[in-house]
Motif scaffolding. Structure first.
Motif, PDB file in Angstrom:
ATOM      1  N   GLU A 198       0.795  -1.220   0.000  1.00 35.56           N
ATOM      2  CA  GLU A 198       0.000   0.000   0.000  1.00 35.56           C
ATOM      3  C   GLU A 198       0.831   1.275   0.000  1.00 35.56           C
ATOM      4  OE1 GLU A 198      -2.714  -0.279   3.268  1.00 35.56           O
ATOM      5  OE2 GLU A 198      -3.813  -1.983   2.401  1.00 35.56           O
ATOM      6  N   GLU A 199       1.953   1.272   0.692  1.00 35.46           N
ATOM      7  CA  GLU A 199       2.739   2.494   0.833  1.00 35.46           C
ATOM      8  C   GLU A 199       3.913   2.588  -0.137  1.00 35.46           C
ATOM      9  OE1 GLU A 199       1.560   4.739   2.579  1.00 35.46           O
ATOM     10  OE2 GLU A 199       0.289   3.768   4.085  1.00 35.46           O
ATOM     11  N   VAL A 200       4.482   1.454  -0.482  1.00 32.04           N
ATOM     12  CA  VAL A 200       5.702   1.462  -1.298  1.00 32.04           C
ATOM     13  C   VAL A 200       5.408   1.216  -2.771  1.00 32.04           C
ATOM     14  CG1 VAL A 200       7.949   0.368  -1.667  1.00 32.04           C
ATOM     15  CG2 VAL A 200       7.102   0.755   0.664  1.00 32.04           C
ATOM     16  N   ARG A 201       4.614   0.199  -3.049  1.00 37.08           N
ATOM     17  CA  ARG A 201       4.379  -0.203  -4.433  1.00 37.08           C
ATOM     18  C   ARG A 201       3.963   0.959  -5.348  1.00 37.08           C
ATOM     19  NH1 ARG A 201       4.386  -0.528  -8.704  1.00 37.08           N
ATOM     20  NH2 ARG A 201       3.636  -2.053 -10.222  1.00 37.08           N
ATOM     21  N   PRO A 202       3.086   1.879  -4.930  1.00 34.67           N
ATOM     22  CA  PRO A 202       2.682   2.955  -5.850  1.00 34.67           C
ATOM     23  C   PRO A 202       3.809   3.926  -6.211  1.00 34.67           C
ATOM     24  CG  PRO A 202       1.068   2.675  -4.082  1.00 34.67           C
ATOM     25  CD  PRO A 202       2.277   1.879  -3.688  1.00 34.67           C
ATOM     26  N   LEU A 203       4.905   3.919  -5.438  1.00 34.33           N
ATOM     27  CA  LEU A 203       5.960   4.919  -5.641  1.00 34.33           C
ATOM     28  C   LEU A 203       7.150   4.421  -6.447  1.00 34.33           C
ATOM     29  CD1 LEU A 203       6.163   6.225  -1.942  1.00 34.33           C
ATOM     30  CD2 LEU A 203       4.848   7.227  -3.813  1.00 34.33           C
ATOM     31  N   VAL A 204       7.301   3.108  -6.562  1.00 32.11           N
ATOM     32  CA  VAL A 204       8.617   2.607  -6.937  1.00 32.11           C
ATOM     33  C   VAL A 204       9.008   2.867  -8.388  1.00 32.11           C
ATOM     34  CG1 VAL A 204       8.794   0.934  -5.083  1.00 32.11           C
ATOM     35  CG2 VAL A 204       7.699   0.261  -7.229  1.00 32.11           C
ATOM     36  N   ASN A 205       8.120   2.652  -9.336  1.00 31.86           N
ATOM     37  CA  ASN A 205       8.552   2.778 -10.730  1.00 31.86           C
ATOM     38  C   ASN A 205       8.947   4.206 -11.091  1.00 31.86           C
ATOM     39  OD1 ASN A 205       8.372   0.083 -11.321  1.00 31.86           O
ATOM     40  ND2 ASN A 205       6.385   0.206 -12.337  1.00 31.86           N
ATOM     41  N   GLU A 206       8.188   5.176 -10.623  1.00 34.71           N
ATOM     42  CA  GLU A 206       8.533   6.567 -10.914  1.00 34.71           C
ATOM     43  C   GLU A 206       9.875   6.940 -10.297  1.00 34.71           C
ATOM     44  OE1 GLU A 206       6.843  11.121 -10.160  1.00 34.71           O
ATOM     45  OE2 GLU A 206       5.564   9.383  -9.727  1.00 34.71           O
TER      46      GLU A 206
END
Length: 397
Positions: free
Chosen positions: A37-45
């Protein structure tokens, strides 16, 4: 393409999680949820930009996951096993190896170096704030000209002048160093030729960090080159119980197994992505998963994962029993990272052309595996450690 969101790891084919206690299982699920929930949305960018999302530090403070192994500090839980902390490292890397590395450097290398090498006063001074991530730690051992041979070739020096030490030299590939509050720096004492540990505070005159650019692996981790020019450190900031390279080796022995768990997480994440993609992607009128060659790659991947999980689970039991040896950690690191390299390659292969773009995630796992394969001791160096243990003959140069 999204990562699996179940409350279980689909790659856990032999149900290794069943060995955890109920409380440990809840902590593992908390880790899994936090990463999803907290990490996955940020990683690719952030991976594409080569930046670390600093906002995660505040989220980690509230996570209840920091400082678990350290009694009296942070979110410590009595009886927390090495099996749990290993599986937590796996869960983090299952989503993103860079964030797992940030956590491992801070919660593992830096905190453990202070916990094992510091006096009680030093532990009480630094660890409470580190255990809540109010301050961030780094660990500076590797040098520009010395990686595997840093034991004999360390060029960073420490010279004592009264109650002060003067450090001169350089370090390279130091994770978290661009923003860390405390950096554990290892230097050779010019008086007795022994390696000693020093906690250098951010902003100390002569201590300069420069972010390493143009990386193709673990791009979210802010590795730095460090230059030390006449850096003055009080004797009170020298780790009082770390007086030789044996003490550095003790830290690495304890943390090397954590890197093997990270490797398990990377291959698990890549495998699960490939399995989901093969189930969804249609070619020649049916899912990729319906072709024998694709099933062969998936089954070989699952075999590597299961063998690695079994090895690491037993290694964790040895750690908990107190009979854990260097060569056991080295065998795990060498074996599991080699199997990881195979699995991420097969996973990328299943994705075909889509496997080279970040949108499908597997490209990130494929690239990040290369750094994990090399750091905390290369396969060759760990092989020589195990080789010496089983033959009684040293093959080191």
């Amino acid at each position: 393409m999204t990562s699996p969101t179940d409350d279980r790891t689909v790659a856990d084919f032999y149900d290794f999680e069943a060995a955890l206690s109920d409380e440990e299982r809840q902590l593992l699920l908390r880790t899994r949820t936090f990463m999803r929930e907290e990490v996955r949305p940020l990683v690719n960018e952030n991976w594409a930009e080569g930046t670390f999302p600093r906002e995660l530090i505040a989220k980690f403070r509230k996570s209840g996951l920091v400082g678990l192994p350290y009694e009296g500090y942070g979110d410590h839980r009595p009886g927390v096993s090495h099996l749990l902390t290993g599986m937590m490292a796996m869960e983090m890397s299952r989503v993103d190896a860079s964030v797992a590395t940030f956590f491992g450097v801070h919660n593992g290398l830096a905190m453990y170096a202070i916990h094992a090498g510091g006096s009680q006063e030093q532990r009480d001074r630094w660890l409470p704030a580190m255990a809540t991530m109010d301050t961030i730690g780094a660990f500076a051992l590797t040098e520009p000209l010395d990686g595997s041979d840093v034991t004999a070739g360390m060029r960073t020096t420490a010279a004592r002048e009264g109650d002060t030490w003067v450090l001169d030299g350089a370090k390279r590939w130091i994770g978290n160093a661009t923003f860390a509050d405390h950096v554990v720096v290892w230097a050779r004492d010019v008086a007795d030729d022994q390696v000693k540990g020093f906690v250098v505070e951010r902003g100390t005159p002569g201590f300069v960090t420069e972010k390493i650019a143009n990386k193709t692996s673990l791009r979210i981790v802010e590795n730095a080159d460090i230059t030390l020019t006449g850096v003055r450190v009080p004797e009170a900031d020298r780790l009082q119980e770390a007086g030789s390279f044996r003490d550095v080796a003790e830290v690495l022995r304890a943390t090397r197994s954590g890197v093997a768990w990270q490797a398990l997480g990377v291959m698990t994440g890549a495998y699960e992505l490939a399995l989901a993609y093969a189930t969804e992607r249609q070619q020649f009128g049916k899912p990729l998963a319906g072709f024998q060659l694709v099933q062969d790659l998936l089954v070989k991947s699952l075999g590597n994962i299961t063998a690695s999980w079994g090895m690491l689970s037993q290694l964790a039991r040895l750690q908990d029993s107190g009979v854990f040896r260097d060569e056991q950690s080295s065998l795990a690191k060498a074996f599991v990272t080699s199997r990881m390299r195979e699995v991420v390659g097969w996973a990328r292969e299943i994705f075909g052309g889509n496997g080279i773009v970040l949108d499908y995630d597997v490209a990130r796992f494929f690239a990040d595996a290369e750094a994990i394969y090399s750091f905390e001791g290369t396969r060759e160096m760990n092989t020589l450690i195990v080789g010496k243990a089983i033959t009684g003959q040293s093959a080191f140069v």
